[in-house]
Scaffold this motif. Structure first.
Motif, PDB file in Angstrom:
ATOM      1  N   ALA A  37     -51.749  52.859 100.358  1.00  0.00           N
ATOM      2  CA  ALA A  37     -51.814  51.431 100.073  1.00  0.00           C
ATOM      3  C   ALA A  37     -50.499  50.937  99.502  1.00  0.00           C
ATOM      4  O   ALA A  37     -49.811  51.650  98.761  1.00  0.00           O
ATOM      5  CB  ALA A  37     -52.953  51.136  99.098  1.00  0.00           C
ATOM      6  N   ALA A  38     -50.139  49.702  99.826  1.00  0.00           N
ATOM      7  CA  ALA A  38     -48.871  49.126  99.391  1.00  0.00           C
ATOM      8  C   ALA A  38     -48.871  48.877  97.890  1.00  0.00           C
ATOM      9  O   ALA A  38     -49.922  48.674  97.265  1.00  0.00           O
ATOM     10  CB  ALA A  38     -48.605  47.829 100.140  1.00  0.00           C
ATOM     11  N   ALA A  43     -49.446  39.990  95.102  1.00  0.00           N
ATOM     12  CA  ALA A  43     -50.461  39.952  96.160  1.00  0.00           C
ATOM     13  C   ALA A  43     -51.760  39.356  95.622  1.00  0.00           C
ATOM     14  O   ALA A  43     -52.027  39.372  94.419  1.00  0.00           O
ATOM     15  CB  ALA A  43     -50.705  41.353  96.698  1.00  0.00           C
ATOM     16  N   GLU A  47     -56.013  42.844  97.611  1.00  0.00           N
ATOM     17  CA  GLU A  47     -55.393  42.871  98.936  1.00  0.00           C
ATOM     18  C   GLU A  47     -54.650  44.183  99.203  1.00  0.00           C
ATOM     19  O   GLU A  47     -54.282  44.459 100.342  1.00  0.00           O
ATOM     20  CB  GLU A  47     -54.415  41.705  99.085  1.00  0.00           C
ATOM     21  CG  GLU A  47     -55.090  40.351  99.211  1.00  0.00           C
ATOM     22  CD  GLU A  47     -54.101  39.213  99.453  1.00  0.00           C
ATOM     23  OE1 GLU A  47     -54.558  38.074  99.698  1.00  0.00           O
ATOM     24  OE2 GLU A  47     -52.867  39.461  99.386  1.00  0.00           O
ATOM     25  N   GLN A  48     -54.408  44.967  98.146  1.00  0.00           N
ATOM     26  CA  GLN A  48     -53.658  46.198  98.299  1.00  0.00           C
ATOM     27  C   GLN A  48     -54.509  47.370  97.803  1.00  0.00           C
ATOM     28  O   GLN A  48     -54.144  48.095  96.877  1.00  0.00           O
ATOM     29  CB  GLN A  48     -52.323  46.108  97.528  1.00  0.00           C
ATOM     30  CG  GLN A  48     -51.421  45.014  98.080  1.00  0.00           C
ATOM     31  CD  GLN A  48     -50.111  44.851  97.329  1.00  0.00           C
ATOM     32  OE1 GLN A  48     -49.145  44.319  97.849  1.00  0.00           O
ATOM     33  NE2 GLN A  48     -50.077  45.301  96.086  1.00  0.00           N
ATOM     34  N   ASN A 157     -55.809  46.037  92.780  1.00  0.00           N
ATOM     35  CA  ASN A 157     -54.485  46.182  93.389  1.00  0.00           C
ATOM     36  C   ASN A 157     -53.643  47.259  92.694  1.00  0.00           C
ATOM     37  O   ASN A 157     -52.894  47.982  93.345  1.00  0.00           O
ATOM     38  CB  ASN A 157     -53.726  44.854  93.351  1.00  0.00           C
ATOM     39  CG  ASN A 157     -54.119  43.942  94.503  1.00  0.00           C
ATOM     40  OD1 ASN A 157     -54.753  44.377  95.448  1.00  0.00           O
ATOM     41  ND2 ASN A 157     -53.759  42.671  94.400  1.00  0.00           N
ATOM     42  N   THR A 161     -51.756  53.091  91.504  1.00  0.00           N
ATOM     43  CA  THR A 161     -50.298  52.965  91.429  1.00  0.00           C
ATOM     44  C   THR A 161     -49.730  54.116  90.600  1.00  0.00           C
ATOM     45  O   THR A 161     -50.292  54.489  89.566  1.00  0.00           O
ATOM     46  CB  THR A 161     -49.916  51.621  90.780  1.00  0.00           C
ATOM     47  OG1 THR A 161     -50.389  50.558  91.603  1.00  0.00           O
ATOM     48  CG2 THR A 161     -48.415  51.494  90.617  1.00  0.00           C
TER      49      THR A 161
END
Length: 498
Positions: A37-38, A43, A47-48, A157, A161
C-alpha cells in the motif's frame, strides 16, 4: 562528565531533571512495512489501505526490503551496532485503530543496537547521548474524535506505515538538551535520506520520559547503571515540535516536584501534552513490557543480514553533519558557529560550497547565514526555497572583493536580487550603484568639507577618532557610494593623521 543539569529550586531544596527519548521516525519509503500500500500525506480517509493493513483473514505480511535497508543505513549513521540477526514480535493490545489487535514490532532482538550521537548546546559545548537501540515497527491507524460527538471514526491510511523507533539512554539533563538532541537526530536522518523529518505531518515525533531526582542521584546511576537511583518516570507521548518538547518537560518536571514535596509519590504512567494549555495530563497507567504479551510473530521469519550487504550500505553513506562541519572549518576557514549553521541542512552546505568556489569563503558564509537565511526565515522558509541562487551570491561577493560596491551598497544590491532582478552586476549597472573610488572626485568633496569645517579639522589632530564624522559626511554627499577605504586614506593624508 561535566555536570550541565538544570537545577530547579523547590520548597525543600534543589531538584534535577533526567530525560530519555523514544523518537519515532517514519521511514522514507513509497510502500508500507509489510504491504504494498502507498505511503503519502494528504490522501482521503482509508484510501491507502491494503487487505494486510486492514487485517483481513488469511492476509500475511511480507517484509519491505527497502525499509530494512533504511534502518541499517540509519544505524550506521548513528555509529551503532548492526545486528545480523533480528526478529519481529507481536505487541498485543486493543485499540480501535489497530485492526490486527497487535502491532508488529521488535522487542528482544532489534535490528540496531547501541550507538551514540554528539550534540551541540546553544553555547557551543557538546554532550553525548547514548542510543540504546533502533527497531522497526508498523504504525497504527488514526482515531478521529472531533467530527461528531457521538462517533469515533477510524482512518487506516497510516496503519502499517514503517517506523524506526530510536531509543536513547536517559542522558539529557534539561529541556534545552532534549530539543537539541532531537534537532541533531533529525539532521542526521535527513542527511541519510531515511526520514524526511517533517514534524508537522507527524513523520518525526518523540515520546519523552521525564523523571526528577536530587542532585547526585544521576551520577550514582551513571556509575552503577542501576535505574533505582533515579526517580519514577512518566512518558509523554507523541510530541511533535521542539517548542512543545521543551514546554512538556518543564511542566512535567514541576508537576512531579510538587507531588514529591507534598509527600506524594509519582505514578508511572503515560501522559499527553496539551499545547493549548501548556500542560500534561494522564492518558493511562504505564504498562510494563510483559503486559503486552510479546511473542515472536509466527508469520515472519527472522531477519538474517549478510555482512557484505551491510558493508555495501556503509560504503554508500553520505558525508554526515559532524564530518562536514569539520571539513568546512578546515577547508574554508569558517568559524564553528558558521559551519554549524550551514550543516544544519545538507542543502545549505551544498549552497555554500557552490557559492564559495573561487570566492572569499568567510564573506560568502556571512552573506548566506546573516543575509539570505535571515531573509528566508522571516517567511518561514529554508534555502531550498530561495529566489537567489548560489551563483548570484558568488557574483555579489565578487563585486565586493573587486571594490565595485561597498558592503553598504551590497545590501541594496541584495534587496534587488531578492526582488527577482537577477544578476548582481546587471543590477549595479541598471541602478547606478557603482562604488566611487575616483580619488579626484573624492578629493574635491573632501577639500570642500575641510574648508567648511576648519575647527573640526583642527580637532582631529588631537582626537584622531573624530575622523569618523568626516567619513560620514563624505558618504552622505556621495549617496553612500564612496569607497570607505579610499575616503579614510585621503582624509588621513589631508588632515595630517599618521
Amino acid at each position: 562528565m561535566t555536570d550541565t543539569s538544570k537545577v530547579i529550586e523547590g520548597r525543600t531544596g534543589p531538584w534535577e531533571i533526567v530525560l530519555g527519548l523514544e523518537v519515532h521516525a517514519q521511514v522514507a519509503s513509497r510502500a508500507k512495512l509489510f504491504s504494498g500500500a502507498a505511503v503519502g500525506f494528504g490522501a482521503g480517509p482509508n484510501e491507502q489501505v491494503s487487505l494486510v493493513d486492514a487485517a483481513m483473514p488469511g492476509m500475511l505480511p511480507v517484509i519491505n526490503r527497502h525499509c530494512v535497508e533504511q534502518a541499517v543505513r540509519t544505524g550506521l549513521g548513528l555509529k551503532a551496532q548492526i545486528h545480523a540477526w533480528s526478529r519481529f514480535d507481536r505487541k498485543n493490545y486493543f485499540y480501535p485503530d489497530l485492526p490486527q489487535g497487535y502491532q508488529i514490532s521488535q522487542f528482544a532482538h532489534p535490528i540496531v543496537g547501541e550507538g551514540e550521537i554528539l550534540v551541540e548546546r546553544d553555547d557551543g559545548s557538546t554532550f553525548t547521548v547514548r542510543i540504546e537501540r533502533l527497531h522497526l515497527e508498523q504504525d497504527a491507524g488514526k482515531s478521529i474524535h472531533d467530527q461528531d460527538p457521538d462517533w469515533t471514526y477510524v482512518d487506516l491510511n497510516r496503519a502499517g506505515t514503517a517506523l524506526m523507533e530510536i531509543v536513547s539512554r536517559p542522558d539529557m539533563r534539561s529541556s534545552e538538551e532534549a530539543a537539541a538532541y532531537v534537532k541533531k537526530l533529525r539532521t542526521i536522518l535527513r542527511y541519510l535520506g531515511t526520514c524526511d523529518g517533517d514534524m508537522e505531518k507527524g513523520n518525526l515525533r518523540a515520546d519523552v520520559n521525564v523523571s526528577v531526582c536530587r542532585p547526585g542521584a544521576y551520577e550514582k546511576y551513571r556509575e552503577s547503571g542501576s535505574f533505582s537511583h533515579l526517580g519514577t518516570r512518566c512518558e509523554i507521548k507523541n510530541v511533535n515540535s521542539y517548542r512543545f518538547i521543551q514546554q512538556a518537560i518543564e511542566y512535567e518536571a514541576r508537576r512531579q516536584i510538587e507531588i514529591l514535596e507534598d509527600g506524594g509519590s509519582i505514578v508511572q504512567e503515560t501522559r499527553l501534552f496539551d499545547p493549548t494549555k501548556g500542560e500534561t495530563r494522564s492518558m493511562r497507567s504505564k504498562e510494563e513490557a510483559h503486559d503486552y504479551r510479546y511473542f515472536p510473530d509466527p508469520d515472519l521469519l527472522p531477519l538474517e543480514l549478510e555482512q557484505s550487504w551491510i558493508e555495501g550500505i556503509k560504503a554508500g553513506l553520505p558525508e554526515l553533519p559532524d564530518a562536514k562541519k569539520a571539513r568546512l572549518q578546515s577547508e574554508y576557514g569558517l568559524s564553528a558557529y558558521d559551519a554549524g549553521v550551514l550543516v544544519t541542512e545538507s542543502v545549505r552546505a551544498d549552497f555554500f560550497e557552490k557559492a564559495a568556489r573561487g570566492r572569499d569563503a568567510k564573506l560568502t558564509a556571512n552573506w548566506i547565514t546573516n543575509g539570505l537565511l535571515a531573509k528566508l526565515s522571516e517567511g518561514g522558509h529554508d534555502i531550498d526555497d530561495s529566489p537567489i541562487k548560489p551563483e548570484a551570491i558568488a557574483g555579489l561577493v565578487k563585486l565586493i572583493e573587486e571594490g565595485v560596491v561597498s558592503s553598504k551598497i551590497a545590501r541594496t544590491v541584495f534587496e534587488h536580487m531578492w526582488a527577482g532582478e537577477g544578476d548582481p552586476a546587471a543590477i549595479v549597472e541598471k541602478h547606478g550603484l557603482v562604488q566611487v573610488s575616483d580619488t579626484g572626485a573624492l578629493e574635491a568633496a573632501i577639500d570642500k568639507l575641510i574648508a567648511a569645517n576648519p575647527d573640526k579639522a583642527a580637532a582631529v589632530k588631537d582626537k584622531p577618532q573624530a575622523i569618523g564624522w568626516f567619513v560620514g559626511q563624505v558618504m552622505r554627499e556621495t549617496g553612500g557610494k564612496a569607497n570607505p577605504g579610499v575616503v579614510n586614506d585621503l582624509l588621513k593624508a589631508k588632515l595630517g593623521i599618521a
